[in-house]
Scaffold this motif. Sequence first.
Motif, PDB file in Angstrom:
ATOM      1  N   ASN A 116     -21.973  33.511  43.607  1.00 25.00           N
ATOM      2  CA  ASN A 116     -20.769  32.497  44.426  1.00 25.00           C
ATOM      3  C   ASN A 116     -19.469  32.294  44.217  1.00 25.00           C
ATOM      4  O   ASN A 116     -19.394  31.454  43.477  1.00 25.00           O
ATOM      5  CB  ASN A 116     -22.037  32.007  45.208  1.00 25.00           C
ATOM      6  CG  ASN A 116     -21.035  31.015  46.569  1.00 25.00           C
ATOM      7  OD1 ASN A 116     -20.001  30.577  46.646  1.00 25.00           O
ATOM      8  ND2 ASN A 116     -22.247  30.066  47.311  1.00 25.00           N
ATOM      9  N   PRO A 117     -18.615  32.610  44.775  1.00 20.92           N
ATOM     10  CA  PRO A 117     -16.942  32.231  43.900  1.00 20.92           C
ATOM     11  C   PRO A 117     -17.031  30.514  44.090  1.00 20.92           C
ATOM     12  O   PRO A 117     -16.278  30.105  43.731  1.00 20.92           O
ATOM     13  CB  PRO A 117     -16.004  32.632  44.574  1.00 20.92           C
ATOM     14  CG  PRO A 117     -17.096  33.461  46.285  1.00 20.92           C
ATOM     15  CD  PRO A 117     -17.806  33.355  45.894  1.00 20.92           C
ATOM     16  N   LEU A 118     -17.935  29.749  44.883  1.00 14.23           N
ATOM     17  CA  LEU A 118     -17.196  28.211  45.337  1.00 14.23           C
ATOM     18  C   LEU A 118     -17.721  27.499  43.882  1.00 14.23           C
ATOM     19  O   LEU A 118     -17.247  27.306  43.620  1.00 14.23           O
ATOM     20  CB  LEU A 118     -17.932  27.693  46.647  1.00 14.23           C
ATOM     21  CG  LEU A 118     -17.356  28.555  47.948  1.00 14.23           C
ATOM     22  CD1 LEU A 118     -17.335  28.446  49.272  1.00 14.23           C
ATOM     23  CD2 LEU A 118     -15.146  28.445  47.715  1.00 14.23           C
ATOM     24  N   PHE A 130     -10.868  48.855  38.473  1.00 14.13           N
ATOM     25  CA  PHE A 130     -12.166  49.869  38.397  1.00 14.13           C
ATOM     26  C   PHE A 130     -13.060  50.579  39.908  1.00 14.13           C
ATOM     27  O   PHE A 130     -13.146  51.735  40.405  1.00 14.13           O
ATOM     28  CB  PHE A 130     -13.434  49.720  37.288  1.00 14.13           C
ATOM     29  CG  PHE A 130     -13.462  49.821  36.188  1.00 14.13           C
ATOM     30  CD1 PHE A 130     -11.847  50.688  35.642  1.00 14.13           C
ATOM     31  CD2 PHE A 130     -13.795  49.659  35.086  1.00 14.13           C
ATOM     32  CE1 PHE A 130     -11.223  50.689  33.988  1.00 14.13           C
ATOM     33  CE2 PHE A 130     -13.514  49.889  33.797  1.00 14.13           C
ATOM     34  CZ  PHE A 130     -12.166  50.440  33.535  1.00 14.13           C
ATOM     35  N   ALA A 131     -13.215  49.576  40.384  1.00 15.09           N
ATOM     36  CA  ALA A 131     -13.531  49.617  41.993  1.00 15.09           C
ATOM     37  C   ALA A 131     -12.916  50.346  42.660  1.00 15.09           C
ATOM     38  O   ALA A 131     -13.215  51.233  43.501  1.00 15.09           O
ATOM     39  CB  ALA A 131     -13.806  48.242  42.316  1.00 15.09           C
ATOM     40  N   ILE A 132     -11.852  50.024  42.537  1.00 16.65           N
ATOM     41  CA  ILE A 132     -10.084  50.650  43.482  1.00 16.65           C
ATOM     42  C   ILE A 132     -10.469  52.398  43.100  1.00 16.65           C
ATOM     43  O   ILE A 132     -10.190  53.416  43.414  1.00 16.65           O
ATOM     44  CB  ILE A 132      -8.909  50.472  43.524  1.00 16.65           C
ATOM     45  CG1 ILE A 132      -8.802  48.765  44.348  1.00 16.65           C
ATOM     46  CG2 ILE A 132      -8.202  51.020  44.085  1.00 16.65           C
ATOM     47  CD1 ILE A 132      -7.516  48.784  44.105  1.00 16.65           C
ATOM     48  N   GLY A 157     -16.463  46.762  49.084  1.00 17.03           N
ATOM     49  CA  GLY A 157     -16.614  47.443  47.998  1.00 17.03           C
ATOM     50  C   GLY A 157     -15.522  45.898  47.030  1.00 17.03           C
ATOM     51  O   GLY A 157     -16.224  45.654  45.552  1.00 17.03           O
ATOM     52  N   LEU A 158     -14.301  46.283  47.250  1.00 21.68           N
ATOM     53  CA  LEU A 158     -13.254  44.826  47.173  1.00 21.68           C
ATOM     54  C   LEU A 158     -13.779  43.647  46.534  1.00 21.68           C
ATOM     55  O   LEU A 158     -13.638  43.028  45.765  1.00 21.68           O
ATOM     56  CB  LEU A 158     -11.825  45.509  47.506  1.00 21.68           C
ATOM     57  CG  LEU A 158     -11.232  46.637  47.411  1.00 21.68           C
ATOM     58  CD1 LEU A 158      -9.993  45.931  48.034  1.00 21.68           C
ATOM     59  CD2 LEU A 158     -10.986  46.619  45.740  1.00 21.68           C
ATOM     60  N   LEU A 163     -14.660  41.327  43.217  1.00 17.26           N
ATOM     61  CA  LEU A 163     -14.249  40.423  43.056  1.00 17.26           C
ATOM     62  C   LEU A 163     -15.006  39.515  42.693  1.00 17.26           C
ATOM     63  O   LEU A 163     -14.697  38.324  41.749  1.00 17.26           O
ATOM     64  CB  LEU A 163     -13.613  40.025  44.244  1.00 17.26           C
ATOM     65  CG  LEU A 163     -12.089  38.492  44.446  1.00 17.26           C
ATOM     66  CD1 LEU A 163     -11.847  38.255  43.210  1.00 17.26           C
ATOM     67  CD2 LEU A 163     -11.979  37.848  45.264  1.00 17.26           C
ATOM     68  N   TYR A 164     -15.881  39.134  42.599  1.00 15.22           N
ATOM     69  CA  TYR A 164     -16.734  38.303  43.061  1.00 15.22           C
ATOM     70  C   TYR A 164     -17.553  39.177  41.549  1.00 15.22           C
ATOM     71  O   TYR A 164     -18.203  37.929  40.858  1.00 15.22           O
ATOM     72  CB  TYR A 164     -18.253  38.095  44.205  1.00 15.22           C
ATOM     73  CG  TYR A 164     -18.085  38.293  45.197  1.00 15.22           C
ATOM     74  CD1 TYR A 164     -17.000  37.124  45.265  1.00 15.22           C
ATOM     75  CD2 TYR A 164     -19.249  38.361  46.255  1.00 15.22           C
ATOM     76  CE1 TYR A 164     -16.796  37.061  46.781  1.00 15.22           C
ATOM     77  CE2 TYR A 164     -18.719  37.678  47.800  1.00 15.22           C
ATOM     78  CZ  TYR A 164     -17.698  36.708  47.551  1.00 15.22           C
ATOM     79  OH  TYR A 164     -17.732  36.112  49.214  1.00 15.22           O
TER      80      TYR A 164
END
Length: 435
Positions: free
Chosen positions: A62-64, A107-109, A146-147, A151-152
Motif C-alpha cells: 500500500n503506497p499510503l 524494467f517494467a517498461i 503493469g506500471l 511502482l508499488y
Amino acid sequence: MTGPARRFRTAPQGARGTARPATDDPQIQYLAPAAHRSNALHPGAWWVWALGLGTAASRTTNPLLLGMLIGVAGYVVAARRTSAPWARSYGAFVKLGLVVIAIRLVFAIVLGSPIPGTHVLVTLPEVPLPDWAKGVRIGGRVTAEGLLFALYDGVRLAGLLICVGAANALASPSRLLKSLPGALYEVGVAVVVAMTFAPNLITDVQRLRAARRLRGRPDKGVRGLLQVGLPVLEGALERSVALAAAMDARGFGRTADVPARVRRTTAALTLGGLMGVCAGTYGLLSSEGAGYGLPVLAGGLLAALAGLRLGGRRSVRTRYRPDPWGVRAWLVAGSGIAVAGLMIWASAYDTAALHPGVVPLTAPTLPLWPAAAVLVGLLPAFVAPVPSEESAPSASHAERPAPVPLTKPSPAAWRKASSTPAVEPAAPVPPKESS
C-alpha cells in the motif's frame, strides 16, 4: 567573546558538564534529556527499531502505508541524528531508493510485466526472441496496470532501503562494534569498516569539490570527476593503512586457547542458529511462511546466542565503558518490534487493505489500524536523548564555508604584496604616573 562568536547558555546548577538540549520545549526536555556519554542510547536499539520498520514495509504494498513508514523514519532521523559524518548518509539512501523505483519502472517498461492489463499506454517495438527464451519479451505493450504494480513494488524496496539508512544515520558504527559479542568481533570490524566507507567517501568528495571551487577550477563533469577521484582513492588508501596499523597495535585477531569440544559445540550452535534465523526471517518476510516464521526465528536466535556465548571465550579483549541497555533503549526497540508485529498481524487478517489490487485500477485506501500501528514508530523521537547543540545538525553548521586550502601564491600576488607599503604598528601609549 564578542562579535559573531557563538553564544552558549549556562547549564543549570548541578548539571555542570552536560550538554544543553537542541530544543527549548519543556515537555520534550522532560521526556528526553540532553544526550551525553552516560545516557547515550544503545546503538543496537536503533537497529532493532529500523529493522522493525523494514519488516513492516516488507509486509505491504500500500503506497499510503509505505509513505507513512518513510515519513516516520525521516522524522525520527531529523529529530535525533547528530552532525557526525556517518549521520549524513541518510540522504544518500533516500536517493538510492528513488533510483531503485526508477529502475523498477524501466524494467517494467522494457521487459514487460506479468500483470495483465487493458489500459494500454504505449506499444513499443517488440524484439523477436528464440524459442528457448519463451516467457521473456523485450518491448511490446505497456499497460497502466503493469506500471502501477511496478511502482508499488519499487516503493516497497525503497522503503526497506530508507529504513536501513535511518539506522546508519542514528547508530554510531564504532559504538555498535564495541557492543558486539566477542565471537563476532572480527566480523564486526569488517562490517563497520564497510559501513563507514561510504560516509567517509562522500565527505572526501565534498571537501575536494569545495577546494576546487575555491581555486576556480571546475568540479563538475567528467574532467572534474577524474581529477577528484585520484585524491579520494589516495585518502582511502591512507586510511586503510592507518586502520591496519591501529588494529595490529590493539591485538586484532589474537585468540585464547579453548578445548576442541567447545569449539565444535560453538560452531554447531552458531551455524544452526544462523540458519534458523535466516529461515525464520524468510518466513516472516514472505506471505506463505507467516505460520512457521516466528517459532523458527525464535529457536534460531536462542541457538545463535548460546553459540556466541560459548564463542566469546576465545576473545581476550575487554570493553572500556560499555553502553548500557536502559529503559529508553527498551522503548525504542520495543516501538520497532510493535510496528512489525502489528503489521504482520494486520497482513494476516486484512490482506486486501495492505495489498491493494491493480486489476481493475482502483485508488488505494488507508486502513485505520495499520496506520495507527505505523505511528507507534514515532516514539523514539520523544524518548531518545536529544542531541546537544554541538552535535545536532543546524543551518549555521550546514552553511559553514569550507576551509581555504593552503596554496602557493601566484607571481602576480607576490608582486602585489611586495608593492604594498607595510603599515607600522602604532606605538603603545604609556600609562599615566600616579602622583
